[in-house]
Design a protein around this motif. Structure first.
Motif, PDB file in Angstrom:
ATOM      1  N   ASN A  23       0.824  -1.203   0.000  1.00 24.79           N
ATOM      2  CA  ASN A  23       0.000   0.000   0.000  1.00 24.79           C
ATOM      3  C   ASN A  23       0.865   1.263   0.000  1.00 24.79           C
ATOM      4  OD1 ASN A  23      -2.748   0.768  -0.130  1.00 24.79           O
ATOM      5  ND2 ASN A  23      -2.681   1.484   1.977  1.00 24.79           N
ATOM      6  N   ASP A  24       2.042   1.182   0.611  1.00 25.72           N
ATOM      7  CA  ASP A  24       2.953   2.327   0.675  1.00 25.72           C
ATOM      8  C   ASP A  24       3.821   2.446  -0.577  1.00 25.72           C
ATOM      9  OD1 ASP A  24       2.093   3.206   3.123  1.00 25.72           O
ATOM     10  OD2 ASP A  24       3.635   2.138   4.258  1.00 25.72           O
ATOM     11  N   TYR A  25       4.323   1.302  -1.073  1.00 27.01           N
ATOM     12  CA  TYR A  25       5.342   1.339  -2.117  1.00 27.01           C
ATOM     13  C   TYR A  25       4.814   1.050  -3.524  1.00 27.01           C
ATOM     14  CZ  TYR A  25       8.896   1.547   1.533  1.00 27.01           C
ATOM     15  OH  TYR A  25       9.666   1.951   2.589  1.00 27.01           O
ATOM     16  N   ASN A  26       3.740   0.310  -3.639  1.00 28.11           N
ATOM     17  CA  ASN A  26       3.238  -0.005  -4.977  1.00 28.11           C
ATOM     18  C   ASN A  26       1.740  -0.320  -4.941  1.00 28.11           C
ATOM     19  OD1 ASN A  26       3.212  -0.520  -7.698  1.00 28.11           O
ATOM     20  ND2 ASN A  26       4.146  -2.545  -7.547  1.00 28.11           N
ATOM     21  N   PRO A  27       0.913   0.654  -4.544  1.00 25.51           N
ATOM     22  CA  PRO A  27      -0.527   0.393  -4.399  1.00 25.51           C
ATOM     23  C   PRO A  27      -1.238   0.104  -5.720  1.00 25.51           C
ATOM     24  CG  PRO A  27      -0.054   2.731  -4.143  1.00 25.51           C
ATOM     25  CD  PRO A  27       1.261   2.036  -4.197  1.00 25.51           C
ATOM     26  N   SER A  28      -0.734   0.645  -6.807  1.00 31.26           N
ATOM     27  CA  SER A  28      -1.405   0.437  -8.106  1.00 31.26           C
ATOM     28  C   SER A  28      -0.989  -0.874  -8.753  1.00 31.26           C
ATOM     29  CB  SER A  28      -1.106   1.605  -9.053  1.00 31.26           C
ATOM     30  OG  SER A  28       0.286   1.752  -9.225  1.00 31.26           O
ATOM     31  N   GLY A  29       0.322  -1.217  -8.635  1.00 34.79           N
ATOM     32  CA  GLY A  29       0.808  -2.435  -9.273  1.00 34.79           C
ATOM     33  C   GLY A  29       0.522  -3.693  -8.481  1.00 34.79           C
ATOM     34  N   ARG A  30       0.515  -3.585  -7.141  1.00 35.76           N
ATOM     35  CA  ARG A  30       0.247  -4.717  -6.247  1.00 35.76           C
ATOM     36  C   ARG A  30       1.234  -5.871  -6.453  1.00 35.76           C
ATOM     37  NH1 ARG A  30      -4.874  -4.384  -3.574  1.00 35.76           N
ATOM     38  NH2 ARG A  30      -4.232  -6.276  -2.488  1.00 35.76           N
ATOM     39  N   PHE A  31       2.519  -5.548  -6.677  1.00 33.83           N
ATOM     40  CA  PHE A  31       3.550  -6.581  -6.707  1.00 33.83           C
ATOM     41  C   PHE A  31       4.767  -6.033  -5.964  1.00 33.83           C
ATOM     42  CE2 PHE A  31       3.911  -4.141 -10.657  1.00 33.83           C
ATOM     43  CZ  PHE A  31       5.232  -3.732 -10.614  1.00 33.83           C
TER      44      PHE A  31
END
Length: 287
Positions: free
Chosen positions: A244-252
């Motif tokens: 949620n902090d580092y890659n909320p859009s990519g979810r990987f």
């Protein structure tokens, strides 16, 4: 024969000197490259911090000005609506004209303020991108230098720690097949984390600010906690928060330089400090 031996010795010595000189030249070039990168990274971090501070101050100032202008515009509109000049009332007509002029001027000032806000936001976005690019370059440089024994490490943010599931499964399954089951379970939860339709978060107010936190009432998480315990639950929720902090859009998961001792993301200053230490070690080996 002695003359030939002398020639061979001189030739080998010459090659060794040439080789040593070449190594020192390469080392010098490496040192210059690292030092240049350090200076560039520090300058980027300094500019980003200055931009952020200036951006926050100007944005707060412009927001205040915008609210003031909007209030003034509303007041002028009310005044204009309340005025109804009769024929021949030149004073009142002049006042209305003046109010209309003020209204237009305030509208123009408001448009300028909004345009400036957009410009500031764009500059902040560019500075942030430059800083992210610098961190990616640092990760590329340090990829082969860091391991579990170094102060800094490459950590994949959003990746589930399989040791948590190994621990939970070793307690739950005593038939000796717990390792395979822990791997399957961890893989299954990694699939859940990548699911864009699953968002086990809720918004709460913390010190007046809305923040996203883990929703403990989420059915999947409740089942995980009940069946496999707190350690497995924390491994999944920690990975969720990192995503949620580092890659909320990519979810990987994404790579990040991690300060293992302080259990936080390493700052650029810490990264540069580590690079300089490695550089000094290489210098001592050469001397």
């Amino acid at each position: 024969m002695h003359a030939n031996f002398r020639k061979v010795t001189i030739g080998l010595t010459s090659k060794l000197i040439t080789s040593d000189t070449s190594l020192k030249e390469k080392e010098l070039m490496y040192q210059i490259e690292i030092s240049s990168r350090d200076i560039r990274l520090l300058e980027m971090e300094r500019k980003y911090k200055e931009t952020c501070q200036g951006f926050e101050q100007l944005l707060a100032q412009k927001d205040s000005e915008k609210r003031s202008l909007m209030d003034q515009i509303e007041e002028l509109k009310v005044k204009l609506q309340s005025q109804n000049p009769s024929e021949g009332d030149s004073d009142l007509t002049a006042e209305i004209t003046e109010l209309k002029n003020q209204l237009e001027e305030n509208k123009e000032a408001l448009q300028h303020s909004e345009s400036l806000n957009q410009t500031l936001m764009l500059k902040e976005s560019i500075s942030n991108q430059e800083l992210q690019d610098a961190r990616k370059e640092s990760i590329s440089v340090l990829q082969d230098m860091l391991d579990g024994r170094t102060a800094l490490a490459i950590k994949r943010m959003g990746e589930i720690d399989i040791k948590a599931f190994q621990h939970a499964c070793s307690l739950k399954f005593t038939d000796g097949d717990w390792q395979a089951k822990s791997a399957q379970l961890c893989s299954s939860w990694e699939e859940h984390l990548r699911d864009p339709h699953w968002s086990p978060f809720k918004r709460v107010s913390i010190r007046g600010n809305l923040q996203e936190v883990i929703d403990d009432d989420d059915e999947k998480l409740k089942t995980l906690r009940n069946e496999y315990g707190e350690v497995a639950y924390e491994a999944v929720t920690n990975a969720l928060l990192e995503l949620n902090d580092y890659n909320p859009s990519g979810r990987f998961p994404v790579a990040e330089i991690w300060n293992s001792k302080e259990r936080k993301r390493a700052t650029l200053k810490e990264i540069i400090g580590y690079l300089n230490k490695q550089l000094n070690k290489r210098k001592r080996k050469i001397v």
